[in-house]
Scaffold this motif. Structure first.
Motif, PDB file in Angstrom:
ATOM      1  N   TRP A 216      48.906  61.277  88.957  1.00  0.00           N
ATOM      2  CA  TRP A 216      48.272  61.361  88.515  1.00  0.00           C
ATOM      3  C   TRP A 216      46.965  60.284  88.801  1.00  0.00           C
ATOM      4  N   ARG A 217      47.492  59.372  89.581  1.00  0.00           N
ATOM      5  CA  ARG A 217      46.492  58.838  90.715  1.00  0.00           C
ATOM      6  C   ARG A 217      45.916  59.499  92.140  1.00  0.00           C
ATOM      7  N   GLU A 218      46.895  60.157  92.216  1.00  0.00           N
ATOM      8  CA  GLU A 218      46.677  60.749  93.654  1.00  0.00           C
ATOM      9  C   GLU A 218      45.309  62.473  93.292  1.00  0.00           C
ATOM     10  N   ALA A 219      45.230  62.548  91.692  1.00  0.00           N
ATOM     11  CA  ALA A 219      44.660  63.159  91.440  1.00  0.00           C
ATOM     12  C   ALA A 219      43.088  62.630  90.795  1.00  0.00           C
ATOM     13  N   GLY A 220      43.298  61.133  91.106  1.00  0.00           N
ATOM     14  CA  GLY A 220      41.547  60.426  90.190  1.00  0.00           C
ATOM     15  C   GLY A 220      42.320  60.231  89.284  1.00  0.00           C
ATOM     16  N   GLY A 221      43.296  60.391  88.736  1.00  0.00           N
ATOM     17  CA  GLY A 221      42.948  60.201  86.954  1.00  0.00           C
ATOM     18  C   GLY A 221      43.120  61.351  86.242  1.00  0.00           C
ATOM     19  N   ASP A 222      42.705  62.973  86.557  1.00  0.00           N
ATOM     20  CA  ASP A 222      42.901  63.631  86.277  1.00  0.00           C
ATOM     21  C   ASP A 222      43.680  64.597  85.269  1.00  0.00           C
ATOM     22  N   PRO A 223      43.665  63.974  84.223  1.00  0.00           N
ATOM     23  CA  PRO A 223      44.855  63.968  83.351  1.00  0.00           C
ATOM     24  C   PRO A 223      45.424  65.590  83.231  1.00  0.00           C
ATOM     25  N   ALA A 224      44.054  67.274  83.764  1.00  0.00           N
ATOM     26  CA  ALA A 224      44.789  68.642  84.181  1.00  0.00           C
ATOM     27  C   ALA A 224      45.247  68.387  85.350  1.00  0.00           C
ATOM     28  N   LEU A 225      44.440  68.153  86.490  1.00  0.00           N
ATOM     29  CA  LEU A 225      45.078  68.331  87.068  1.00  0.00           C
ATOM     30  C   LEU A 225      46.332  67.886  88.529  1.00  0.00           C
ATOM     31  N   SER A 226      46.450  66.479  87.262  1.00  0.00           N
ATOM     32  CA  SER A 226      47.944  66.164  87.546  1.00  0.00           C
ATOM     33  C   SER A 226      49.295  66.990  86.892  1.00  0.00           C
ATOM     34  N   ARG A 227      48.636  67.548  86.033  1.00  0.00           N
ATOM     35  CA  ARG A 227      49.856  68.159  85.122  1.00  0.00           C
ATOM     36  C   ARG A 227      49.835  67.249  83.887  1.00  0.00           C
ATOM     37  N   VAL A 228      49.343  65.882  83.899  1.00  0.00           N
ATOM     38  CA  VAL A 228      49.856  65.463  82.786  1.00  0.00           C
ATOM     39  C   VAL A 228      49.736  65.920  81.362  1.00  0.00           C
ATOM     40  N   GLN A 229      48.396  66.385  81.291  1.00  0.00           N
ATOM     41  CA  GLN A 229      48.476  67.429  80.005  1.00  0.00           C
ATOM     42  C   GLN A 229      48.452  67.588  79.467  1.00  0.00           C
ATOM     43  N   GLU A 230      49.017  68.577  80.503  1.00  0.00           N
ATOM     44  CA  GLU A 230      50.229  69.738  80.400  1.00  0.00           C
ATOM     45  C   GLU A 230      51.896  69.172  80.187  1.00  0.00           C
ATOM     46  N   ALA A 231      52.053  69.144  80.756  1.00  0.00           N
ATOM     47  CA  ALA A 231      53.806  68.176  80.411  1.00  0.00           C
ATOM     48  C   ALA A 231      53.773  67.381  79.029  1.00  0.00           C
ATOM     49  N   TYR A 232      52.651  67.048  78.757  1.00  0.00           N
ATOM     50  CA  TYR A 232      52.259  65.873  77.495  1.00  0.00           C
ATOM     51  C   TYR A 232      52.659  67.144  76.330  1.00  0.00           C
ATOM     52  N   ALA A 233      51.801  67.989  76.719  1.00  0.00           N
ATOM     53  CA  ALA A 233      51.662  69.312  74.798  1.00  0.00           C
ATOM     54  C   ALA A 233      52.818  69.625  75.164  1.00  0.00           C
ATOM     55  N   ALA A 234      53.876  69.842  76.026  1.00  0.00           N
ATOM     56  CA  ALA A 234      54.979  71.043  76.145  1.00  0.00           C
ATOM     57  C   ALA A 234      56.436  70.291  75.136  1.00  0.00           C
ATOM     58  N   GLY A 235      55.711  69.074  75.648  1.00  0.00           N
ATOM     59  CA  GLY A 235      56.781  67.491  74.892  1.00  0.00           C
ATOM     60  C   GLY A 235      56.646  67.181  73.479  1.00  0.00           C
ATOM     61  N   CYS A 236      55.813  67.303  73.064  1.00  0.00           N
ATOM     62  CA  CYS A 236      54.560  66.800  72.153  1.00  0.00           C
ATOM     63  C   CYS A 236      54.983  67.381  70.401  1.00  0.00           C
ATOM     64  N   ALA A 237      56.249  66.898  69.724  1.00  0.00           N
ATOM     65  CA  ALA A 237      56.838  67.369  68.538  1.00  0.00           C
ATOM     66  C   ALA A 237      55.334  67.183  67.292  1.00  0.00           C
ATOM     67  N   THR A 238      54.543  66.538  68.033  1.00  0.00           N
ATOM     68  CA  THR A 238      53.195  66.331  66.453  1.00  0.00           C
ATOM     69  C   THR A 238      52.325  67.903  66.905  1.00  0.00           C
ATOM     70  N   LEU A 239      52.233  68.559  67.987  1.00  0.00           N
ATOM     71  CA  LEU A 239      51.514  70.220  68.006  1.00  0.00           C
ATOM     72  C   LEU A 239      52.570  70.878  67.056  1.00  0.00           C
ATOM     73  N   GLY A 240      51.541  71.503  66.781  1.00  0.00           N
ATOM     74  CA  GLY A 240      51.565  72.772  65.911  1.00  0.00           C
ATOM     75  C   GLY A 240      52.032  73.070  64.363  1.00  0.00           C
ATOM     76  N   ARG A 241      51.390  71.588  64.083  1.00  0.00           N
ATOM     77  CA  ARG A 241      53.028  71.457  62.428  1.00  0.00           C
ATOM     78  C   ARG A 241      51.261  70.401  62.028  1.00  0.00           C
ATOM     79  N   PRO A 242      51.420  70.465  60.670  1.00  0.00           N
ATOM     80  CA  PRO A 242      51.147  69.631  59.395  1.00  0.00           C
ATOM     81  C   PRO A 242      51.190  67.982  59.703  1.00  0.00           C
ATOM     82  N   VAL A 243      49.791  67.602  59.385  1.00  0.00           N
ATOM     83  CA  VAL A 243      50.095  66.304  60.199  1.00  0.00           C
ATOM     84  C   VAL A 243      49.116  65.594  58.719  1.00  0.00           C
ATOM     85  N   ARG A 244      49.160  63.631  59.206  1.00  0.00           N
ATOM     86  CA  ARG A 244      48.337  63.500  57.947  1.00  0.00           C
ATOM     87  C   ARG A 244      47.823  62.200  59.054  1.00  0.00           C
ATOM     88  N   ALA A 245      46.132  62.214  59.091  1.00  0.00           N
ATOM     89  CA  ALA A 245      46.006  61.156  60.255  1.00  0.00           C
ATOM     90  C   ALA A 245      45.119  60.013  59.559  1.00  0.00           C
TER      91      ALA A 245
END
Length: 290
Positions: A216-245
């Motif tokens: 992440w730091r080598e990518a200047g903190g860019d979440p897409a370039l570092s693949r952090v955004q992709e990895a988080y979305a893949a492991g996030c149990a919140t996505l794709g389901r009904p929620v109350r915020a």
């Protein structure tokens, strides 16, 4: 300082032996690596509070502070986090991303840490750990999602202007059903982890965090370039389901969690088709209709 290098009674609880600080240092601290120091204390109020105080005194990046017992651990919204001594991993790390990472990307640090913890536990414990936005670690116990851990990232003002951040992680390891603070809590033991050796688990998590943070730091903190955004979305149990915020100001937003945006916010699509980016608040997973 007693740092558990020479415990008073190493075999006082065979189910919950103390951490071996010397072995952890040998396995984690190396020239050119992220981790620069590692201390284990028998008990403290909050490792985040303690490490933030040391950061203000100019402590180097990569310091790790672990407590065998945390008596005033904090989660988001100042919620308390307590557990029996040596029943989990309670630790904080000091990060200084530096000028190459814009401050606007710092919000990704708790999400990045979630990815690192889940990745490390998959290898070290054989447990599938899901991520509940923004900072909860979930395991499956008896077919149910239960919270086994959490992450809290806080800015540490040190006057140096280099953006010190303390990231705290709390993880229930060997808690039994009778020891859970609430029925919806869980632990690695209850999730049938293949290993409950806390030394092994801590090494696995810190090595994983070193990899993800470096990327992440080598990518200047860019979440897409570092693949952090992709990895988080893949492991996030919140996505794709009904929620109350549950939002600040006693407001609520109900809809489907559809994405994590470039700022790490949860995007909720309401029934009218509108998309709302949620940057702060509690998320409740709802059961789908029918």
């Amino acid at each position: 300082m007693n740092d558990s290098d020479t415990p008073v009674s190493r075999w006082s609880d065979l189910d919950r032996p103390p951490l071996n600080a010397s072995a952890l240092r040998r396995g984690l601290i190396r020239s050119g690596g992220l981790w620069t120091s590692l201390d284990v204390v028998p008990a403290t109020g909050s490792t985040n509070t303690d490490l933030a105080g040391r950061a203000a005194a100019g402590l180097a990046e990569g310091a790790v502070l672990v407590a065998e017992e945390q008596t005033a651990g904090r989660g988001r919204l100042d919620r308390r986090w307590t557990a029996p001594a040596r029943s989990g991993l309670f630790f904080s790390v000091l990060l200084r991303p530096g000028p190459e990472v814009p401050v606007r990307h710092y919000g990704w640090l708790p999400l990045l840490t979630g990815v690192a913890v889940a990745t490390g536990l998959a290898r070290a414990a054989g447990v599938d750990t899901a991520l509940k936005w923004p900072n909860d670690l979930l395991v499956t116990v008896g077919g149910e999602e239960r919270k086994a851990g959490g992450i809290l990232a806080e800015r540490a003002g040190d006057g140096a202007g280099d953006g010190a951040v303390v990231v705290g992680i709390g993880l229930n390891v060997s808690l039994r059903e009778s020891e859970l603070p609430v029925p919806t809590a869980g632990s690695l033991a209850l999730a049938n982890a293949v290993s409950l050796d806390r030394d092994t688990l801590l090494r696995g998590v810190l090595r994983s965090l070193e990899r993800w943070y470096g990327q992440w730091r080598e990518a200047g903190g860019d979440p897409a370039l570092s693949r952090v955004q992709e990895a988080y979305a893949a492991g996030c149990a919140t996505l794709g389901r009904p929620v109350r915020a549950e939002l600040p100001g006693e407001r609520e937003l109900v809809g489907e969690a559809v994405a994590i945006d470039s700022e790490g916010r949860l995007v909720v699509r309401t029934g009218d088709g509108e998309r709302h980016a949620v940057g702060a608040g509690d998320i409740v997973h709802l059961r789908a209709a029918g």
